[in-house]
Design an enzyme around this catalytic site. Sequence first.
Site, PDB file in Angstrom:
ATOM      1  N   HIS A 193       0.765  -1.007  -0.053  1.00  0.00           N
ATOM      2  CA  HIS A 193      -0.103   0.170  -0.050  1.00  0.00           C
ATOM      3  C   HIS A 193       0.901   1.241   0.131  1.00  0.00           C
ATOM      4  O   HIS A 193       1.355   1.873   1.097  1.00  0.00           O
ATOM      5  CB  HIS A 193      -0.764  -0.072   1.315  1.00  0.00           C
ATOM      6  CG  HIS A 193      -1.879  -1.399   1.409  1.00  0.00           C
ATOM      7  ND1 HIS A 193      -3.128  -1.170   0.940  1.00  0.00           N
ATOM      8  CD2 HIS A 193      -1.686  -2.477   1.710  1.00  0.00           C
ATOM      9  CE1 HIS A 193      -3.542  -2.335   1.005  1.00  0.00           C
ATOM     10  NE2 HIS A 193      -2.856  -3.015   1.670  1.00  0.00           N
ATOM     11  N   HIS A 196      -1.406  -1.531   7.299  1.00  0.00           N
ATOM     12  CA  HIS A 196      -1.226  -1.709   5.850  1.00  0.00           C
ATOM     13  C   HIS A 196      -0.256  -0.686   5.549  1.00  0.00           C
ATOM     14  O   HIS A 196       0.405  -0.457   4.555  1.00  0.00           O
ATOM     15  CB  HIS A 196      -2.526  -1.707   4.990  1.00  0.00           C
ATOM     16  CG  HIS A 196      -3.333  -0.391   5.298  1.00  0.00           C
ATOM     17  ND1 HIS A 196      -4.079  -0.246   6.335  1.00  0.00           N
ATOM     18  CD2 HIS A 196      -3.425   0.725   4.565  1.00  0.00           C
ATOM     19  CE1 HIS A 196      -4.821   0.942   6.158  1.00  0.00           C
ATOM     20  NE2 HIS A 196      -4.318   1.390   5.107  1.00  0.00           N
ATOM     21  N   PRO A 226      -5.485  -5.528  11.438  1.00  0.00           N
ATOM     22  CA  PRO A 226      -6.964  -5.744  11.621  1.00  0.00           C
ATOM     23  C   PRO A 226      -7.357  -4.199  12.062  1.00  0.00           C
ATOM     24  O   PRO A 226      -6.885  -3.822  13.516  1.00  0.00           O
ATOM     25  CB  PRO A 226      -7.450  -6.725  12.843  1.00  0.00           C
ATOM     26  CG  PRO A 226      -5.993  -7.692  12.793  1.00  0.00           C
ATOM     27  CD  PRO A 226      -4.758  -6.501  12.394  1.00  0.00           C
ATOM     28  N   ASP A 282      -8.955   6.308   7.774  1.00  0.00           N
ATOM     29  CA  ASP A 282     -10.166   6.425   7.543  1.00  0.00           C
ATOM     30  C   ASP A 282     -10.947   5.034   8.022  1.00  0.00           C
ATOM     31  O   ASP A 282     -11.942   4.952   8.872  1.00  0.00           O
ATOM     32  CB  ASP A 282     -10.642   6.692   6.241  1.00  0.00           C
ATOM     33  CG  ASP A 282     -10.427   8.172   5.660  1.00  0.00           C
ATOM     34  OD1 ASP A 282     -11.124   9.107   6.463  1.00  0.00           O
ATOM     35  OD2 ASP A 282      -9.459   8.352   5.227  1.00  0.00           O
ATOM     36  N   HIS A 310      -3.827   3.295  -3.653  1.00  0.00           N
ATOM     37  CA  HIS A 310      -4.035   2.889  -2.126  1.00  0.00           C
ATOM     38  C   HIS A 310      -3.302   1.555  -1.935  1.00  0.00           C
ATOM     39  O   HIS A 310      -2.455   1.456  -0.927  1.00  0.00           O
ATOM     40  CB  HIS A 310      -5.294   2.822  -1.619  1.00  0.00           C
ATOM     41  CG  HIS A 310      -5.681   2.581  -0.264  1.00  0.00           C
ATOM     42  ND1 HIS A 310      -5.293   1.030   0.352  1.00  0.00           N
ATOM     43  CD2 HIS A 310      -6.393   3.158   0.786  1.00  0.00           C
ATOM     44  CE1 HIS A 310      -5.675   1.231   1.547  1.00  0.00           C
ATOM     45  NE2 HIS A 310      -6.363   2.414   1.957  1.00  0.00           N
ATOM     46  N   ARG A 348     -17.385 -19.348  39.107  1.00  0.00           N
ATOM     47  CA  ARG A 348     -17.327 -17.940  39.216  1.00  0.00           C
ATOM     48  C   ARG A 348     -17.192 -17.518  40.308  1.00  0.00           C
ATOM     49  O   ARG A 348     -16.517 -16.429  40.791  1.00  0.00           O
ATOM     50  CB  ARG A 348     -18.397 -17.453  38.188  1.00  0.00           C
ATOM     51  CG  ARG A 348     -19.794 -17.513  39.105  1.00  0.00           C
ATOM     52  CD  ARG A 348     -20.820 -16.436  38.436  1.00  0.00           C
ATOM     53  NE  ARG A 348     -22.407 -16.942  38.892  1.00  0.00           N
ATOM     54  CZ  ARG A 348     -23.226 -16.202  38.871  1.00  0.00           C
ATOM     55  NH1 ARG A 348     -23.176 -15.039  38.372  1.00  0.00           N
ATOM     56  NH2 ARG A 348     -24.513 -16.582  39.444  1.00  0.00           N
ATOM     57  N   SER A 375     -22.000  -9.839  38.290  1.00  0.00           N
ATOM     58  CA  SER A 375     -22.363 -11.206  37.526  1.00  0.00           C
ATOM     59  C   SER A 375     -21.339 -12.122  37.001  1.00  0.00           C
ATOM     60  O   SER A 375     -21.400 -13.312  37.313  1.00  0.00           O
ATOM     61  CB  SER A 375     -23.284 -10.967  36.420  1.00  0.00           C
ATOM     62  OG  SER A 375     -24.020 -12.260  36.058  1.00  0.00           O
ATOM     63  N   GLU A 395     -16.831  -5.434  24.844  1.00  0.00           N
ATOM     64  CA  GLU A 395     -16.075  -6.592  25.121  1.00  0.00           C
ATOM     65  C   GLU A 395     -14.802  -6.403  24.159  1.00  0.00           C
ATOM     66  O   GLU A 395     -13.738  -6.627  24.608  1.00  0.00           O
ATOM     67  CB  GLU A 395     -16.669  -7.870  24.848  1.00  0.00           C
ATOM     68  CG  GLU A 395     -17.982  -8.399  25.655  1.00  0.00           C
ATOM     69  CD  GLU A 395     -19.343  -7.605  25.427  1.00  0.00           C
ATOM     70  OE1 GLU A 395     -20.333  -7.637  26.180  1.00  0.00           O
ATOM     71  OE2 GLU A 395     -19.407  -6.708  24.502  1.00  0.00           O
ATOM     72  N   PHE A 408     -20.231 -14.272  24.975  1.00  0.00           N
ATOM     73  CA  PHE A 408     -19.624 -13.075  24.548  1.00  0.00           C
ATOM     74  C   PHE A 408     -18.168 -12.908  24.246  1.00  0.00           C
ATOM     75  O   PHE A 408     -17.846 -12.011  23.756  1.00  0.00           O
ATOM     76  CB  PHE A 408     -20.151 -11.837  25.267  1.00  0.00           C
ATOM     77  CG  PHE A 408     -21.449 -11.484  25.472  1.00  0.00           C
ATOM     78  CD1 PHE A 408     -22.485 -11.856  24.686  1.00  0.00           C
ATOM     79  CD2 PHE A 408     -22.005 -11.221  26.712  1.00  0.00           C
ATOM     80  CE1 PHE A 408     -23.690 -11.720  24.804  1.00  0.00           C
ATOM     81  CE2 PHE A 408     -23.488 -11.142  27.088  1.00  0.00           C
ATOM     82  CZ  PHE A 408     -24.075 -11.416  25.919  1.00  0.00           C
ATOM     83  N   ASP A 440     -32.202 -17.682  30.429  1.00  0.00           N
ATOM     84  CA  ASP A 440     -31.631 -16.448  29.384  1.00  0.00           C
ATOM     85  C   ASP A 440     -31.804 -17.027  27.922  1.00  0.00           C
ATOM     86  O   ASP A 440     -31.613 -16.391  26.966  1.00  0.00           O
ATOM     87  CB  ASP A 440     -30.226 -16.023  29.660  1.00  0.00           C
ATOM     88  CG  ASP A 440     -30.114 -15.129  30.895  1.00  0.00           C
ATOM     89  OD1 ASP A 440     -31.217 -14.415  31.273  1.00  0.00           O
ATOM     90  OD2 ASP A 440     -29.199 -15.066  31.429  1.00  0.00           O
ATOM     91  N   HIS A 485     -27.704 -16.710  25.192  1.00  0.00           N
ATOM     92  CA  HIS A 485     -26.777 -16.449  26.146  1.00  0.00           C
ATOM     93  C   HIS A 485     -26.196 -18.008  26.603  1.00  0.00           C
ATOM     94  O   HIS A 485     -25.322 -17.927  27.768  1.00  0.00           O
ATOM     95  CB  HIS A 485     -27.535 -15.647  27.512  1.00  0.00           C
ATOM     96  CG  HIS A 485     -27.663 -14.306  27.314  1.00  0.00           C
ATOM     97  ND1 HIS A 485     -28.414 -13.920  26.070  1.00  0.00           N
ATOM     98  CD2 HIS A 485     -27.202 -13.404  28.165  1.00  0.00           C
ATOM     99  CE1 HIS A 485     -28.267 -12.470  26.432  1.00  0.00           C
ATOM    100  NE2 HIS A 485     -27.669 -12.123  27.377  1.00  0.00           N
ATOM    101  N   ARG A 544     -21.924 -20.888  35.883  1.00  0.00           N
ATOM    102  CA  ARG A 544     -22.769 -19.900  36.652  1.00  0.00           C
ATOM    103  C   ARG A 544     -23.351 -20.662  37.980  1.00  0.00           C
ATOM    104  O   ARG A 544     -23.579 -20.105  38.904  1.00  0.00           O
ATOM    105  CB  ARG A 544     -23.893 -19.399  35.684  1.00  0.00           C
ATOM    106  CG  ARG A 544     -25.008 -18.573  36.405  1.00  0.00           C
ATOM    107  CD  ARG A 544     -26.494 -18.675  35.727  1.00  0.00           C
ATOM    108  NE  ARG A 544     -27.381 -17.907  36.340  1.00  0.00           N
ATOM    109  CZ  ARG A 544     -28.662 -18.098  35.791  1.00  0.00           C
ATOM    110  NH1 ARG A 544     -29.030 -19.156  34.993  1.00  0.00           N
ATOM    111  NH2 ARG A 544     -29.466 -17.275  36.528  1.00  0.00           N
TER     112      ARG A 544
END
Length: 678
Positions: free
Chosen positions: A28, A68, A116, A152, A262, A355, A382, A411, A437, A469, A473, A529
């Site tokens: 690039h 890049h 990334p 950008d 580019h 937990r 939690s 996250e 998650f 849930d 979940h 849990r």
Amino acid sequence: MNKKLDQQAADNIRALAVAMVEKANSGHPGGPMGGADFMHILYSEFFNFDPSDMTWAFRDRFFMDAGHLSTLMYAQYYLLGNYEKNDVANFRQWGSNTPGHPEVEVSRGIENTSGPLGQGHTMGIGAAIGAKFLAARFGDWMNHKIYGFISDGGVQEEISQGAGRIAGHLGLSNFIMFFDSNDIQLSTSTDEVTTEDTAMKYEAWGWKVVTIDGHNHDEIRKALADANNETEKPTLIIGKTIMGKGCVTAEGAMFEGECELHGQPIGHTGADYTKTLLNLGANPESPFDIYEDVSAYYKDILKEKVAKAAEKKAEIEAWRQANEGLAAKLDFFLSGELPELDFESIEHKAGLASRAASSGVLAYLAEHVENMIVSSADLSNSDKTDGFLKKTHALKKGDFSGSFLQAGVAELTMACIANGLALHGGIIPVVATFFVFSDYMKPAIRLSGIQELPVKYVWTHDAFRVGEDGPTHQPVEQEAQIRLLEKLKNHSGKPSFLALRPADSAETSVAWKMALENTSTPSGLILSRQGIKDLPAIGTSRYSDALAAEKGGYLVKEVENPDVVLVANGSEVATLFAAAEILESENGLKVNIASVISEGVFRLQSKEYQNNVIPKNKPLFGLTAGLPVNLEGLVGDNGKVFGLDHFGYSAPATVLDDKFGFTGEKVSKQVLEYLKTV
């Protein structure tokens, strides 16, 4: 200041970027040509480091987001003496130290692996948090700056939302970011994809924002000077630049600002390679040369950098002499070592969820590991990281004396910040959320693995037993995804991740011990849990038994010449005990049970040890609350794994256990059916 030399230096960077991409026939060139002026002014006049001591802990740091644009960094660092001519000439080639996207190598000035988009500047924000955290403990002399460089694409990546919000909220005045705003991205001009006002967006988050001509050296200087004097806010310098600055056609006409510049060698565009090099003052016959005047200029710059660093080091040494105890603590933090920790002393009530057991460990660590920062994505009460939080307080603007980062619902941002904390050094980062998650975190987890960063991930609510849930979940496929990283080697030849799913409270303590002692790769604790029945002790204590988990897997129940060996990890191990009781009392079978907290670590043990725990000449039955593939590699083709091959449903956990077949009685029947086939 020498306007002619400054322009020559920036043009030298441009020519080198063009030549690198052209020779590699890949890369690039346009963006580095636009960002060259900022880089030269930053490094020649503002960036504080010691060229003779590149890993100096109190250097300024530069975090590239737009990976890049690697040739921009390699060209700049070549001028600084961090690369040789042959290095830049072999850009993107096998065995070269100039890969297509920068890979962390602090000795050459590369602070982070990038590519990334969005993650690079977020790691920089993590480093800025780390610097503020340490300064709060050791003094304002620790005033190095963290610089970011974003494009950008990085601004558009959704992670920039979380990163911008957190940096502004915390008032990270030590973070300065240059936005290379050239209105061109890989396949379109930016006006085809966005009409947002970037300046207003960052101002709304609490940033100081200034827009400049990114090719005007005086405007760059003023923006950087003002940013360095800012004491309340992070700074965004929006530099309006030109994609492919300096490119010309074969006829000598300017050919700048074009989208095609580019992502391909300029010789494949409307620009002419040779004429462009000549326009930039380079010799097309020897395009990887540093211009004679620029070389002399940078030799003087390097002498100034060494002298300025020596002044700072003298200031630090005076502080050390006056604060010997603090100095020793700082050195200990930076060493990456752990204090003496007594995990066996941590008491757990009977039948805790893992937990909750983890919460007890975190409470202990809050009082014994002073350089740990724990973060949660709005789930601290939690995921039970509040065990740590109750012993400290949250980081806030103007007060970094606490050790807990309330990241909000972000996250991926949180995980990237943790990577930045680890890259900065001196801090042990811990991040937590629900296991399902972890999907949001995967890009950052992957970069943790690639960069070999000892980030600690805490994932709770580990199975379908999240219950009411419902399927959104209830993690089913997540463990399989994470355990793939245990099978994937990093560039040091080690498993790139340590995944730990403990079977009870004692194993949870051992899992934390393993995670903290793992300083070369990221670790993840996968926690329940629901309450888990503690496994019976075989030796002097359940904790002493659980220390065998440090080999990845061990027998938690052992008899001579078993009829079947049952294999699991996490809460399913207790279910196997319930099944074994039925198989022994009602069916007269002899049963061994193996708890395999980490297949990756288990596979590193001797074949003899592995076969002693999971003998291949015995019937093998695995139980997993996730996909059967979690255990199929352990039990082999002749074994059987009972797991889930579907998403969960909304219902109480005990109902789901019964409906899905995860009770002692139903598992015992599965084992008996399997034994009929062997």
